[in-house]
Design a protein around this motif. Sequence first.
Motif, mmCIF file in Angstrom:
data_model
loop_
_atom_site.group_PDB
_atom_site.id
_atom_site.type_symbol
_atom_site.label_atom_id
_atom_site.label_comp_id
_atom_site.label_asym_id
_atom_site.label_seq_id
_atom_site.Cartn_x
_atom_site.Cartn_y
_atom_site.Cartn_z
ATOM 1 N N ALA A 1 0.833 -1.202 0.000
ATOM 2 C CA ALA A 1 0.000 0.000 0.000
ATOM 3 C C ALA A 1 0.867 1.252 0.000
ATOM 4 N N LEU A 2 2.058 1.159 0.567
ATOM 5 C CA LEU A 2 2.967 2.311 0.591
ATOM 6 C C LEU A 2 3.362 2.714 -0.823
ATOM 7 N N ARG A 3 3.489 1.736 -1.733
ATOM 8 C CA ARG A 3 3.832 2.058 -3.124
ATOM 9 C C ARG A 3 2.681 2.744 -3.847
ATOM 10 N N GLY A 4 1.460 2.554 -3.332
ATOM 11 C CA GLY A 4 0.298 3.150 -3.977
ATOM 12 C C GLY A 4 -0.077 4.510 -3.434
ATOM 13 N N LEU A 5 0.654 5.000 -2.436
ATOM 14 C CA LEU A 5 0.343 6.319 -1.874
ATOM 15 C C LEU A 5 0.704 7.421 -2.876
ATOM 16 N N PRO A 6 -0.147 8.398 -3.053
ATOM 17 C CA PRO A 6 0.219 9.553 -3.890
ATOM 18 C C PRO A 6 1.416 10.275 -3.292
ATOM 19 N N GLU A 7 2.156 10.953 -4.125
ATOM 20 C CA GLU A 7 3.331 11.700 -3.662
ATOM 21 C C GLU A 7 2.931 12.739 -2.608
ATOM 22 N N GLY A 8 3.739 12.817 -1.560
ATOM 23 C CA GLY A 8 3.523 13.825 -0.534
ATOM 24 C C GLY A 8 2.590 13.418 0.579
ATOM 25 N N VAL A 9 1.896 12.287 0.446
ATOM 26 C CA VAL A 9 0.965 11.846 1.491
ATOM 27 C C VAL A 9 1.755 11.286 2.675
ATOM 28 N N ARG A 10 1.509 11.829 3.865
ATOM 29 C CA ARG A 10 2.190 11.394 5.089
ATOM 30 C C ARG A 10 1.173 10.958 6.135
ATOM 31 N N THR A 11 0.055 10.427 5.670
ATOM 32 C CA THR A 11 -1.036 10.032 6.564
ATOM 33 C C THR A 11 -0.722 8.770 7.343
ATOM 34 N N VAL A 12 0.063 7.868 6.773
ATOM 35 C CA VAL A 12 0.386 6.605 7.445
ATOM 36 C C VAL A 12 1.418 6.874 8.537
#
Length: 275
Positions: free
Chosen positions: A110-121
């Motif tokens: 799922a980390l590879r599918g995160l949009p750029e800049g997302v730091r929600t996890v």
Amino acid sequence: MFAADTLAEGVPQNEPVLFTGDPATLCDEFAQALASLRAEGAPEGFSLPNPWDGAKELLRQATYYAMKRRAGTVGERGLGRVVGQLATTAPDLRVHLVGHSFGGRLVSFALRGLPEGVRTVKSVTLLQGAFSHYAFAARLPQDSRTGGVLQGQQNRIDGPLVCCYSHFDQALGTLYQLASRMANEADAFAGTEEFAPCQMLGPEWGALGHDGVQAVPDTQLLDLATALRGPLATSGCVNIDVSGVVNRGGPPTGAHSDIVHPELARVVVAAGRIG
């Protein structure tokens, strides 16, 4: 196609030997592996291979590749995108991902599918993760020209990647390694050799849930008691040996599913810096 954990992007993937090798030889491999696992828990320390057990295990392992591929696909193209959408609609939301077995592969991809800049996890906790212990490595010890397919993805977490592992997990310590070895080309499959888990199955076939994240510099190494006293690292990879509690279960899977423990729940809370 086989879903690789330790091949770089663009490297051709091989057809698993499980689908191309001699069935009798493959059944014998699994029969000897199962007999070895039973012997570990038997008082007399001896067990004869049963060909029918090998045949049944061969059929069961045929699902291994489908589950492995599906876990990565659902994680990257499904969960990762959903978390990205949540970050847009609820930017203050803190997401903590926890996965067991192939679920660990799912939440990691799922980390590879995160949009750029997302730091929600804010944390990822892997319980007996059923994928390569080199998945996050930038360079493989056996081949410095390539690395794991998730190399550097732990840096997309605004917090730690915590890997709980147990040496009592027979499913990952033996059967996972054997199935992973069978993913190599036929000429790498030594089907004529006598099965010897500690000698024949080298570290290149190891799983995260059996001995933790490997070949990632600065990985924190802890036993469970030390981890629970805290604090955990707030970034990077953290290996926690949970063999003290994850140790129940008979062959062939051993303690692979022995994860219902308050200590592991406390690890998840500590990883997420919750409360």
